[in-house]
Write a protein that holds these residues in place. Sequence first.
Motif, PDB file in Angstrom:
ATOM      1  N   ARG A 131       0.868  -1.181   0.000  1.00 46.81           N
ATOM      2  CA  ARG A 131       0.000   0.000   0.000  1.00 46.81           C
ATOM      3  C   ARG A 131       0.905   1.231   0.000  1.00 46.81           C
ATOM      4  N   ASN A 132       0.758   2.048  -1.015  1.00 45.14           N
ATOM      5  CA  ASN A 132       1.613   3.240  -1.176  1.00 45.14           C
ATOM      6  C   ASN A 132       3.099   2.875  -1.174  1.00 45.14           C
ATOM      7  N   ILE A 141      -3.823  -5.730   7.150  1.00 43.09           N
ATOM      8  CA  ILE A 141      -4.251  -4.824   8.215  1.00 43.09           C
ATOM      9  C   ILE A 141      -3.118  -3.892   8.642  1.00 43.09           C
ATOM     10  N   GLU A 142      -1.897  -4.450   8.750  1.00 41.35           N
ATOM     11  CA  GLU A 142      -0.746  -3.683   9.218  1.00 41.35           C
ATOM     12  C   GLU A 142       0.124  -3.243   8.043  1.00 41.35           C
ATOM     13  N   ILE A 143       0.609  -2.023   8.110  1.00 42.38           N
ATOM     14  CA  ILE A 143       1.533  -1.509   7.096  1.00 42.38           C
ATOM     15  C   ILE A 143       2.909  -1.371   7.743  1.00 42.38           C
ATOM     16  N   SER A 144       3.897  -2.051   7.165  1.00 46.53           N
ATOM     17  CA  SER A 144       5.248  -2.040   7.734  1.00 46.53           C
ATOM     18  C   SER A 144       6.034  -0.819   7.256  1.00 46.53           C
ATOM     19  N   ASN A 145       7.254  -0.692   7.756  1.00 47.10           N
ATOM     20  CA  ASN A 145       8.160   0.372   7.305  1.00 47.10           C
ATOM     21  C   ASN A 145       9.067  -0.101   6.173  1.00 47.10           C
ATOM     22  N   LEU A 146       8.779  -1.292   5.669  1.00 52.11           N
ATOM     23  CA  LEU A 146       9.617  -1.895   4.639  1.00 52.11           C
ATOM     24  C   LEU A 146       9.063  -1.590   3.250  1.00 52.11           C
ATOM     25  N   LYS A 147       9.886  -0.986   2.417  1.00 52.61           N
ATOM     26  CA  LYS A 147       9.462  -0.697   1.052  1.00 52.61           C
ATOM     27  C   LYS A 147       9.377  -1.996   0.253  1.00 52.61           C
ATOM     28  N   ALA A 148       8.393  -2.076  -0.622  1.00 57.66           N
ATOM     29  CA  ALA A 148       8.163  -3.289  -1.396  1.00 57.66           C
ATOM     30  C   ALA A 148       9.379  -3.676  -2.229  1.00 57.66           C
ATOM     31  N   ILE A 149      10.033  -2.709  -2.829  1.00 55.43           N
ATOM     32  CA  ILE A 149      11.184  -3.020  -3.682  1.00 55.43           C
ATOM     33  C   ILE A 149      12.348  -3.542  -2.843  1.00 55.43           C
ATOM     34  N   TYR A 165       2.827  -9.729  -6.840  1.00 58.97           N
ATOM     35  CA  TYR A 165       2.840  -8.343  -6.380  1.00 58.97           C
ATOM     36  C   TYR A 165       1.418  -7.787  -6.440  1.00 58.97           C
ATOM     37  N   THR A 166       0.905  -7.393  -5.280  1.00 58.49           N
ATOM     38  CA  THR A 166      -0.451  -6.857  -5.183  1.00 58.49           C
ATOM     39  C   THR A 166      -0.429  -5.428  -4.683  1.00 58.49           C
ATOM     40  N   ASP A 167      -1.025  -4.537  -5.454  1.00 61.45           N
ATOM     41  CA  ASP A 167      -1.281  -3.183  -4.974  1.00 61.45           C
ATOM     42  C   ASP A 167      -2.662  -3.219  -4.331  1.00 61.45           C
TER      43      ASP A 167
END
Length: 239
Positions: A131-132, A141-149, A165-167
Motif C-alpha cells: 500500500r503506497n 491490516i498492518e503496514i510495515s516500514n519496509l518498502k516493497a522493492i 505483487y499486489t497493490d
Amino acid sequence: MRVFPAIDLINQQCVRLKQGDYNVQTIYGNPVEMANEWVKEGASFLHIVDLDAIKGDYSKNFGVIKQMIEEVSIPVQVGGGVRNIERINELLDIGVDRVILGTVAVKDPDFVKDVVERFGGEKIIVSVDARNGYVATDGWIEISNLKAIEFAYKLQKAGIQSIVYTDIAKDGMLQGPNLEALFQMNNLTELEVIASGGVTSIEDIRELSKANIYGAIVGKALYEGKISLLEIMKEPSIC
C-alpha cells in the motif's frame, strides 16, 4: 505471459473481497465448479487463496482445495496463512504445485531461506502486498516500514524466484493494475513478477505482456464478466 484465474475461499465458497476487507465480500458459489470452468475456458494454472486459513482456520477449506487439485489437470498454486513447514508439506502432499508465503516472509526472513533450501525456489512463491509502496502484513491490516522493492531484493537474495505483487488499493476495484509499480519491480529485480490487483481488461493484459511481466492474476473482472478468459487465451502472447 501466464494468466492465473483466482479462486478465493471462505467457508468452502468462492468469494471476492474488496481491498482485502472480509466485511465486503461477494459469493460466487462452488469453487470446484469454478475451477473446472476456468480449465474448460483454457486456464493453464490456477491461483487459490484460503482466506479462512489467514485467520487461523486451516481445516475449513482444505478438503475443497484437495478436491480441486484432484479434478483439474493443470498446476495449482495456493496461499493463505502458510506460516510453517508442516503446512507447506501438507499442501505439497495433496498436489499443490507452488506454495505462497505471505506475512511470515516479512516477519521471519530466516524461514524463507529455510524453505527455499528444503523445497527449492521454484516451489515457494512470496506474496508482496503493498500500500503506497510499503509492505502490508497480517491480512493487509498492518503496514510495515519496509518498502516493497527493498523486500523484493531480500527475497531474491534468499533464492525466491517468483513473487505475486499486489497493490492493495487496486484489488477488487476494477480500475486497472498499478503499472508503474509493476514495471519498477520487474525492471529492478530478476524475479518473475505475477501482477495481482485491478486487472480488468484485455488492454491491461496486453500492457503487462508488452512489459514482459511473467504473469497476471485475474479475479473479480472474470467473475463480474468484465473480461472473458476465453478471449484472453486467444491472445498470442498468453499461455
